[in-house]
Design a protein around this motif. Structure first.
Motif, PDB file in Angstrom:
ATOM      1  N   GLU A  16       4.133   5.100  -0.142  1.00 23.73           N
ATOM      2  CA  GLU A  16       3.423   4.086  -0.917  1.00 23.73           C
ATOM      3  C   GLU A  16       2.279   3.513  -0.074  1.00 23.73           C
ATOM      4  OE1 GLU A  16       3.888   3.455  -4.102  1.00 23.73           O
ATOM      5  OE2 GLU A  16       5.642   4.767  -4.232  1.00 23.73           O
ATOM      6  N   VAL A  17       1.260   3.034  -0.727  1.00 24.31           N
ATOM      7  CA  VAL A  17       0.107   2.446  -0.053  1.00 24.31           C
ATOM      8  C   VAL A  17       0.530   1.168   0.670  1.00 24.31           C
ATOM      9  CG1 VAL A  17      -2.151   1.370  -0.418  1.00 24.31           C
ATOM     10  CG2 VAL A  17      -1.529   3.426  -1.701  1.00 24.31           C
ATOM     11  N   GLU A  18       0.094   1.032   1.917  1.00 27.47           N
ATOM     12  CA  GLU A  18       0.353  -0.168   2.713  1.00 27.47           C
ATOM     13  C   GLU A  18      -0.928  -0.994   2.715  1.00 27.47           C
ATOM     14  OE1 GLU A  18       0.797  -1.293   7.430  1.00 27.47           O
ATOM     15  OE2 GLU A  18       1.310   0.732   6.778  1.00 27.47           O
ATOM     16  N   VAL A  19      -0.829  -2.272   2.351  1.00 24.32           N
ATOM     17  CA  VAL A  19      -1.997  -3.149   2.272  1.00 24.32           C
ATOM     18  C   VAL A  19      -1.933  -4.183   3.392  1.00 24.32           C
ATOM     19  CG1 VAL A  19      -3.233  -4.831   0.846  1.00 24.32           C
ATOM     20  CG2 VAL A  19      -2.164  -2.827  -0.210  1.00 24.32           C
ATOM     21  N   VAL A  20      -3.064  -4.366   4.068  1.00 25.10           N
ATOM     22  CA  VAL A  20      -3.196  -5.387   5.095  1.00 25.10           C
ATOM     23  C   VAL A  20      -4.265  -6.355   4.619  1.00 25.10           C
ATOM     24  CG1 VAL A  20      -3.706  -5.849   7.513  1.00 25.10           C
ATOM     25  CG2 VAL A  20      -2.617  -3.689   6.870  1.00 25.10           C
ATOM     26  N   LYS A  21      -3.876  -7.625   4.452  1.00 25.74           N
ATOM     27  CA  LYS A  21      -4.803  -8.628   3.929  1.00 25.74           C
ATOM     28  C   LYS A  21      -5.373  -9.461   5.076  1.00 25.74           C
ATOM     29  CE  LYS A  21      -2.731  -8.817  -0.609  1.00 25.74           C
ATOM     30  NZ  LYS A  21      -3.721  -8.336  -1.512  1.00 25.74           N
ATOM     31  N   PHE A  22      -6.664  -9.791   4.927  1.00 27.52           N
ATOM     32  CA  PHE A  22      -7.389 -10.627   5.879  1.00 27.52           C
ATOM     33  C   PHE A  22      -7.983 -11.802   5.116  1.00 27.52           C
ATOM     34  CE2 PHE A  22      -7.711  -6.200   7.315  1.00 27.52           C
ATOM     35  CZ  PHE A  22      -7.168  -6.297   8.581  1.00 27.52           C
TER      36      PHE A  22
END
Length: 112
Positions: A16-22
């Motif tokens: 699954e896509v891993e999202v990193v938020k800034f």
């Protein structure tokens, strides 16, 4: 995008896509498997799979987060990026990523 550093890949996502938020946006990461088939000198059929680390930025990361799922067949175009970092033991590690500029949903999940 520079024509001197361009990669085009078609394959299936491995997770699954891993999202990193800034504070000012996000990026999305996923692995992509590409598989080649050939016959070796002994006449044996060989299947060879390569894994690629894909990174999506900006609006493309939001699209990947929403629509790309594990097992999906996708086509991407982007730039090859080489990075290095020191792990927790101080050992230098290297990683190769594809910074994706274009994404095409080729097909759905792999048939069961």
């Amino acid at each position: 995008m520079s024509l001197r550093n361009k990669a085009t890949l078609i394959g299936r996502t491995g997770k699954e896509v891993e999202v990193v938020k800034f504070e000012n946006g996000q990026l999305a990461k996923v692995s992509l498997a590409t598989t080649d088939h050939y016959t070796n000198a002994n006449g044996e059929k060989i299947e060879e799979t390569q894994w690629h680390n894909l990174v999506f930025h900006g609006k493309l990361s939001e699209i990947a987060e929403k629509y790309v799922k594990k097992g999906d067949e996708i086509a991407v175009e982007g730039k090859i990026v080489y990075k290095s970092y020191d792990d927790k033991d101080g050992v230098k590690r290297y990683i190769t990523e594809i910074r994706v500029d274009e994404l095409v949903m080729v097909g759905g999940n792999k048939p069961a």
